[in-house]
Design a protein around this motif. Structure first.
Motif, PDB file in Angstrom:
ATOM      1  N   THR B 214       0.789  -1.295   0.127  1.00 50.27           N
ATOM      2  CA  THR B 214      -0.034  -0.043  -0.016  1.00 50.27           C
ATOM      3  C   THR B 214       0.765   1.366  -0.019  1.00 50.27           C
ATOM      4  O   THR B 214       0.533   2.374  -0.657  1.00 50.27           O
ATOM      5  N   TYR B 215       1.774   1.177   0.825  1.00 54.27           N
ATOM      6  CA  TYR B 215       2.752   2.507   0.929  1.00 54.27           C
ATOM      7  C   TYR B 215       3.353   2.601  -0.438  1.00 54.27           C
ATOM      8  O   TYR B 215       3.297   3.907  -0.896  1.00 54.27           O
ATOM      9  N   LYS B 218       0.843   4.026  -3.164  1.00 56.38           N
ATOM     10  CA  LYS B 218       0.405   5.525  -2.864  1.00 56.38           C
ATOM     11  C   LYS B 218       1.407   6.501  -3.508  1.00 56.38           C
ATOM     12  O   LYS B 218       1.065   7.301  -3.846  1.00 56.38           O
ATOM     13  N   HIS B 219       2.684   5.879  -3.585  1.00 53.74           N
ATOM     14  CA  HIS B 219       3.556   6.857  -4.336  1.00 53.74           C
ATOM     15  C   HIS B 219       4.075   6.360  -5.549  1.00 53.74           C
ATOM     16  O   HIS B 219       5.138   6.887  -6.001  1.00 53.74           O
TER      17      HIS B 219
END
Ligand SMILES: Cc1ncc(C[n+]2csc(CCOP(=O)(O)OP(=O)(O)O)c2C)c(N)n1
Ligand code: SF4
Ligand SMILES: [Mg+2]
Lengths: 282, 553
Positions: B214-215, B218-219
């Motif tokens: 997920t992290y 996100k980017h």
């Protein structure tokens, strides 16, 4: 640099349909004027999957059933490469069935040539997912007890944009199909009927030869209903050619930074770019 | 100074938001924070809680006892009551456990109702608790403005203000300089991967590893990273290998069950010699086990996973800072030797939020070991002195092709059945393992230089062990801990030297069989005298480690 491909001595049986598929592949690549270092053949394990060893290209000969995932990885990493998957019917529709299904959903720009001999060649003649019901094999002594899988119909229902069938015994036709599949922007499936002269004594060269026919000029490959009918036609008569084709957005094009940017492999790496990410943790 | 708070309730009662606001407010006051989240494998109901500890010390574990319990339901009071210190308090809304007069009941929902937004009750509680600790309101107000969308920021600010009126200030936190970041283990790994130039991350959701996926997702667009949610973990590692073969830095990750599905491809990475980084964020097994809890039972699995013999490196991550730097290093080592590098985290580290000095990106180097030009013919598996063959990127050098093969192969990558080449290829691959032995870093050494009691542990037990060992050492006990990060190949130098003088060796692990102990026996012929093992799915507290060490020394 020329676009000539070298061939290496295969370990296939004399008379095997794989030779013809290789000849067609070489001709298709040469006619498209693609240079050997611009092509990656990704394969699994099986007789078909030995292809990258027998022609001078970049090759990723991975695991049985697992050709599609690395092919996706390669294409995402470098959109400039021509990525071709060469795999068997067992490889693709059996061990790798899940990747086959989900690969279609992505519609990534890959040409997939399945050498469909309706048998497990390399492991000596067991049934594959496309072996006919009732066929006696080296393992199914009482005959196969499960229904065969129809790869073209499956691909169509999954929404594949390019679905075709070829025959290793019709090289000019196969070359044309391969060229069209390689040029197609998206996932292109070509299921190639290929006699295994050792293990499949039912679906022999003449068995196929007597059944296959070219789809007529008038055939409308943009009509999905017609395509489904042709996909299901596998008996006394078997159509070969492009069964279905439509233009679709490819997986790569859904990533803006790939579509409008350089290939990922050419992106400069600089750790300091990540410095600003620290801010959200302050 | 050292305080702890537990906020608990049912899943869906908004504890996460409360916890992250509270943690941030405390950190902005210049204190170190460690927060552990204990949650169940369900989306609504059940009992979940956050244990948030803060201190002037660098803490990395929770304590047994707490100073304040914020109970969002009655069950929370029952479960955690006994942990509240004599000097501590329990607070709750008026409606929670009405008859219990050990609770300070506050008008949280009544105030929220007056503000026309039932959902701000926790913010009222936040205000009350922050005032109790003497956190200036402007610090909290700023955080609310940053974290909430405009539409709801105002009502939350009002709720906060009302909350500040409800409890008197008991502890007057002195404001210190805040130079830290607040980050959890999964985010630190994700950040490390991005900083290291990872351009391809694929995975299949599995708690507690999903945070990494997920992290990075996100980017992804900002950093030209392809994130692919694959059909299964079998696809994941195969796909990452394809991307890496084609020249980008690639990574995948999962928890034990997903990693199990990657095992065949791990062996593939070994024979095709394509670099890749894989993380296993452990949870208790076997099989589905305890999906949301913690354990360190996959050490042996990571070391041995994969059929056949091939080199790999395994790094256990000890805290968030270590997770960041080791992830970056994993990419460099993978590409230096063309091997898989495996990172070993766990739920305790993955979900544990810690305050740390911002990671130093200026001192990070990306070392790729890729050849851009070649002379003569290219051979993917060219025999060299070191066993490491020069790597080129397919498509980048006209006339040169790269062939990798899962079959045993010759230097060109072509299938071979030759006995002679087979031996040379196996030796070539295993030579790289010898080089890795020089690459591994010795374990961290905490405590006395020449201890009578030597503790050994690995990975995220670092926090609790460090604190316990330091406390014992302060009390005059001769003690030190070796905390393994790089764990395969197994570094033995420090262990051998300290164990010579030590009278007792104590192995501390979050598993039931003592896997590090068996590794020490195998690799260093050293056996522990005591094993302190924990396998209830809950992380060690610093106090528990302290007590259990005391029992055996
Ligand atoms: C995980 C795994 N399972 C089984 C095998 C053994 N195996 C190798 S090829 C093959 C089947 C080959 O059939 P197909 O894919 O149709 O290829 P063909 O040889 O017919 O071209 C099998 C079962 C393997 N290599 N790996
Ligand atoms: S076993 Fe069949 S498929 Fe394999 S090489 Fe021989 S003829 Fe071809
Ligand atoms: Mg076959």
């Amino acid at each position: 640099m020329t676009c000539k491909y070298e061939l290496y001595e295969p370990a296939w049986c004399p008379g095997c349909g794989n030779y013809m598929i290789r000849t067609a592949l070489k001709m298709a690549l040469e006619e498209l004027e693609i240079k050997p270092h611009e092509v990656v053949i990704v394969s699994g394990i099986g007789q078909a999957a030995k292809m990258p060893h027998y022609i001078s290209v970049n090759g990723f000969n991975g695991l049985h059933g697992r050709a599609i995932p690395p092919a996706i990885g390669v294409k995402m990493a470098n959109k400039e490469l021509h990525v071709i998957v060469e795999s068997g019917d067992g490889d693709t529709y059996g061990e790798g069935g899940n990747h086959f299904i989900h690969g279609i959903r992505r519609n990534i720009d890959i040409a997939h040539f399945v050498h469909n001999n309706q048998i497990y060649g390399l492991t000596k003649g067991q049934a594959s997912p496309t072996t006919a019901m009732g066929q006696i094999t080296t393992l199914q002594f009482d005959g196969v007890k499960v229904e065969p899988l129809n790869p073209l119909a499956l691909a169509l229902t999954m929404g594949a944009g390019f679905v075709a069938r070829g025959f290793s015994g019709d090289i000019p036709h196969l070359v044309a199909l391969m060229k069209e599949a390689i040029k197609y922007k998206g996932y292109a499936l070509v299921d190639i009927l290929q006699p295994c002269v050792v293990w499949n004594r039912v679906n022999t060269f003449s068995w196929y030869k007597n059944r296959v026919y070219h789809l007529p000029e008038s055939y409308d490959y943009t009509n999905k209903e017609e395509a489904m009918k042709k996909a299901l036609e596998f008996g006394d008569r078997i159509p070969i050619g492009v069964i279905y084709k439509e233009e679709k957005e490819t997986y790569l094009d859904r990533f803006d930074f790939i579509k409008n940017g350089p290939p990922l492999v050419d992106v400069e790496l600089n750790p300091l770019d990540a410095e600003k990410l620290l801010e959200e943790f302050r | 100074m050292d305080y702890s708070l537990i906020v608990g309730g049912e899943a869906g009662q908004g504890m996460d938001t409360f916890a992250s606001l509270f943690e941030k407010a405390i950190k902005r006051c210049g204190y170190n924070v460690y927060a552990y989240s204990d949650y169940m494998s369900r989306i609504r109901g059940g009992h979940n809680f956050f244990n948030i500890r803060f201190s002037t010390e660098n803490i990395l574990a929770i304590k047994d006892n707490i100073d304040i319990l914020f109970a969002l339901n009655e069950e929370t009071v029952q479960i955690h009551k006994d942990k509240v210190k004599d000097t501590g308090i329990i607070i709750a809304d008026e409606a929670v456990a009405k008859e219990d007069n050990s609770i300070i009941h506050l008008k949280l929902s009544e105030i929220a109702k007056k503000l026309n937004n039932k959902r701000v009750a926790n913010t009222v509680g936040l205000g009350a608790i922050l005032n109790y600790f003497g956190v200036p309101m402007d610090i909290a107000a700023k955080i609310i403005k940053e974290e909430f969308k405009e539409e709801i920021a105002d009502v939350n600010l009002k709720a906060l203000e009302e909350g500040y009126k409800l409890l008197d200030t008991k502890y007057n936190l002195q404001i210190r300089e805040d130079d830290k970041i607040l980050i959890n283990g999964n985010e630190a790994v994700g950040l490390g991967a991005i900083a290291a130039g990872c351009k391809f991350y694929c995975g299949y959701p599995m708690t507690p590893s999903t945070g990494v996926l997920t992290y990075i997702a996100k980017h992804a667009n900002e950093y030209n990273i392809v994130v692919d949610q694959v059909e299964d973990e079998v696809a994941a590692l195969n796909m990452a290998l394809g991307a890496s073969y084609a020249g980008v830095r690639a990574m995948t990750g999962s928890s034990g069950g997903g990693f199990a599905l990657m095992v065949e491809a791990l062996s593939l990475a070994g024979i095709i010699e394509v670099p890749v980084v894989v993380i296993n964020v452990q949870r208790p097994g076997p099989a589905t086990g305890f999906p949301t809890r913690t354990e360190q039972a996959d050490l042996r699995f990571m070391i041995h996973a994969g059929h056949g013999e091939f080199p790999r490196m395994v790094m256990a991550l000890r805290d968030t800072e270590d997770a960041f730097y080791q992830t970056v290093r994993a990419f460099n080592i993978a590409e230096k030797y063309n091997i898989p590098v495996l990172l070993l985290s766990d739920q305790h580290l993955a979900d544990g939020v810690t305050s740390k000095k911002p990671f130093d990106l200026k001192n990070i180097k990306i070392e790729r070991h890729i050849k851009r030009h070649i002379e003569g013919e290219y051979k993917t598996y060219e025999f060299t002195e070191t066993g490491v063959s020069p790597r080129i990127i397919p498509g980048k050098i006209e006339g040169a092709t790269v062939l990798v093969d899962s079959d045993e192969h010759d230097e060109y990558g072509h299938i071979t059945e030759s006995a002679e080449i087979r031996i040379k290829m196996v030796d070539k691959r295993l030579k790289k393992f010898e080089l890795l032995k020089d690459e591994v870093k010795e374990p961290w050494h905490v405590g006395d230089e020449e201890p009578e009691n030597l503790v050994v542990c690995w990975g995220s037990t670092y926090g609790a062990v460090k604190e316990a060992v330091e406390n014992l050492s302060d009390e005059g006990v001769s003690i030190a801990a070796l905390v393994f990060g790089d764990i395969w190949p197994f570094p033995t130098r420090k262990l051998l030297s300290l164990s010579k003088k030590a009278k007792k060796i104590i192995d501390i692990e979050q598993n039931a069989t003592g896997q590090l102990d068996s590794l020490m026996r195998q690799e260093a012929l050293i056996q522990s005298d005591y094993k302190i093992l924990k396998y209830d799915g809950r992380p060690f507290t610093a106090d528990e480690v302290y007590r259990r060490i005391k029992e055996v020394i």
